[in-house]
Design an enzyme around this catalytic site. Structure first.
Site, PDB file in Angstrom:
ATOM      1  N   HIS A 177       0.834  -1.216   0.000  1.00 13.73           N
ATOM      2  CA  HIS A 177       0.000   0.000   0.000  1.00 13.73           C
ATOM      3  C   HIS A 177       0.863   1.258   0.000  1.00 13.73           C
ATOM      4  O   HIS A 177       0.439   2.307   0.478  1.00 13.73           O
ATOM      5  CB  HIS A 177      -0.950   0.034   1.203  1.00 13.73           C
ATOM      6  N   SER A 200      14.528  20.587 -16.532  1.00  9.37           N
ATOM      7  CA  SER A 200      13.311  21.360 -16.750  1.00  9.37           C
ATOM      8  C   SER A 200      13.695  22.653 -17.442  1.00  9.37           C
ATOM      9  O   SER A 200      14.737  23.232 -17.157  1.00  9.37           O
ATOM     10  CB  SER A 200      12.641  21.648 -15.409  1.00  9.37           C
ATOM     11  N   LYS A 241      15.792  20.814 -11.424  1.00  9.47           N
ATOM     12  CA  LYS A 241      15.108  19.562 -11.708  1.00  9.47           C
ATOM     13  C   LYS A 241      15.970  18.549 -12.443  1.00  9.47           C
ATOM     14  O   LYS A 241      16.760  18.890 -13.309  1.00  9.47           O
ATOM     15  CB  LYS A 241      13.856  19.821 -12.558  1.00  9.47           C
ATOM     16  N   GLU A 272       9.112   7.501 -16.745  1.00 11.78           N
ATOM     17  CA  GLU A 272       7.745   7.987 -16.996  1.00 11.78           C
ATOM     18  C   GLU A 272       7.255   7.566 -18.383  1.00 11.78           C
ATOM     19  O   GLU A 272       6.106   7.150 -18.559  1.00 11.78           O
ATOM     20  CB  GLU A 272       7.703   9.506 -16.862  1.00 11.78           C
TER      21      GLU A 272
END
Ligand code: ARG
Length: 454
Positions: free
Chosen positions: A153, A274, A280, A287
């Site tokens: 979880h 970024s 970043k 992804e």
């Protein structure tokens, strides 16, 4: 293009709508191999002279060479790869070219080509899968003993190791390998000789054609051979499942590489920046891999839906099988390659892992097991530990720092040695059963995979 029956040329929009050459040219190698095997069977049946066969064979080989050199003009007027190649053959060698299509249809031809294509691409995918497994095994070995929390979880559950966690993916990919091998066995059967639907009155030696093309057998029902695309759907399912496994790994790496977890650092070469935020470092590869699983499923579903309502046998709808098939192989192959490279370059941050795994709550289950060993039924032990956790959390005290008196106040079943439970070495040593993250088990699995993968 069509002669005889037709008095009007095909409308331009119909050509545009129906052509498949813009993508099925990718089958050229298999189409040519199939045609050479078919011609050789015609020769053996006395339907071609030796000279005619040689003209066909060398004509097809010269076409193959031109395609590979990028010197071949595909024409949408000729609709698909089969007609482009056959018509160019006849243009090059004349009369014998027109004999090639005897006892054959594009229906058995396309089924043959796509089976050969699947077989070849499965072989490539198998070696890429093993490359990915090798990268994971090497990383698992490098960080075999680095302890981290295991999650259920997405809540801290029990201690595991980086080795054990990464090897979970090696096991999954191992089943993907077996599944693809199994699928390959089932699809490696020759449909050639099935003709358009009902075989042919001209009987060529199907077994010989199959053997030349490396098929294990011939299909046993001409209608089944022409109509079904189960081998494509099964292949797409196997690729979807690889995509699922890679997607879950991706999700783990997205989490692990975040500041919140900090368990790993991905290399600069495998992350992006970024355009706005200078700090970043984004895990785009993970992804994208997670995102691309969606198109793999989409490809599977689109073929299943295209096929499900078709009456036997061939219907032009079946032409829609190719783009999803090609796309899935291309997607999975790039995904495996880039992920193998990224995993190989990934570093594990042992200090962050150590800080996270120091959470004594990870050993709450071990504490219940301790009570069980002292004769307390598990359900009762679970409750007694739950109470201790509540005291710890309520008083802001780490579970392992509750005093003996505090434990005893909950239950006299807690012994003087209760604090000995909070020892990670012991926690791993006690988990000796196969499959558990005991260091010896991990070492055994690493050795197993290394000998298997070479
Ligand atoms: N391009 C076609 C396909 O992919 C080849 C088979 C065509 N057969 C036919 N009867 N029109 O399905």
């Amino acid at each position: 293009m069509w002669t005889g029956r037709f008095s009007q040329a095909t409308a331009d929009l119909v050509l545009k709508y129906g052509e498949s050459i813009s993508y099925d040219w990718k089958l050229y190698r298999h189409d040519i191999a199939g045609s050479i095997a078919h011609a050789r069977a015609q020769l053996r049946a006395g339907m071609l002279t030796q000279a005619e066969f040689e003209a066909i064979e060398s004509g097809l080989k010269s076409i193959l060479a031109d395609i590979e050199a990028g010197n071949f003009d595909w024409s949408i007027k000729l609709e698909d790869v089969h007609m482009n190649i056959e018509s160019e053959l006849t243009r090059r060698i004349g009369a014998p070219g027109a004999k090639l299509h005897t006892a054959r249809s594009r229906n058995d031809q396309v089924a043959t080509d796509t089976r050969l294509y699947c077989r070849a691409e499965i072989d490539t995918t198998l070696s890429l899968l093993q490359e990915m497994q090798r990268a994971l095994v090497a990383k698992a070995e490098q960080y075999a003993e680095v302890r981290i929390p295991g999650y259920t979880h997405l809540q801290r559950a029990q201690p595991v190791t980086v080795g054990h966690h990464l090897l979970a993916y090696v096991e999954m990919l191992g089943r993907d390998v077996a599944r693809l091998q199994d699928c390959r066995r089932r699809l490696n059967v020759s449909p050639l000789g099935s003709g358009a639907i009902a075989g042919s009155t001209i009987n060529l030696d199907r077994a010989a054609i199959a053997a030349e093309l490396g098929f294990d057998a011939v299909t046993e029902n001409s209608m089944d051979a022409i109509a079904d695309r189960d081998y494509i759907m099964e292949t797409l399912f196997c690729l979807s499942l690889i995509g699922t496994h890679l997607s879950r790994l991706s999700e783990d790496l997205v989490l692990w590489s975040s500041a919140e977890f900090g368990f790993c650092t991905l290399s600069d070469a495998h992350t992006t920046g970024s355009s706005l935020m200078p700090q970043k470092k984004n895990p785009d590869v993970s992804e994208l891999t997670r995102g691309k699983s969606g198109r793999l499923y989409g490809n599977l579903v689109s073929v299943m839906v295209a096929v499900k309502g078709l009456p036997l046998t061939y219907n032009r709808d079946l032409q829609e099988d190719k783009e999803p098939l090609f796309d899935s192989f291309e997607t999975i192959s790039l995904a495996l390659r880039v992920n193998a490279e990224m995993v190989a370059a990934m570093r594990i941050n042992e200090d962050k892992c150590a800080a996270a795994v120091a959470d004594p709550l990870l050993l709450a289950t071990d504490l219940a097991d301790y009570l069980v060993r002292r004769g307390v039924p598990f359900r009762h032990a679970h409750e007694l530990v739950g109470k201790a956790v509540a005291v710890a959390v309520g008083s802001g005290t780490p579970l392992n720092q509750l005093t003996l008196e505090q434990f005893r106040a909950i239950s006299p079943e807690y012994g003087e040695d209760v604090h000995s439970v909070f020892n990670l070495d012991r926690a791993f040593e006690l988990r000796t059963n196969p499959g558990a993250p005991n260091p010896a088990n991990t070492a055994r699995r690493i050795a197993h995979w290394k000998s298997l993968l070479g």
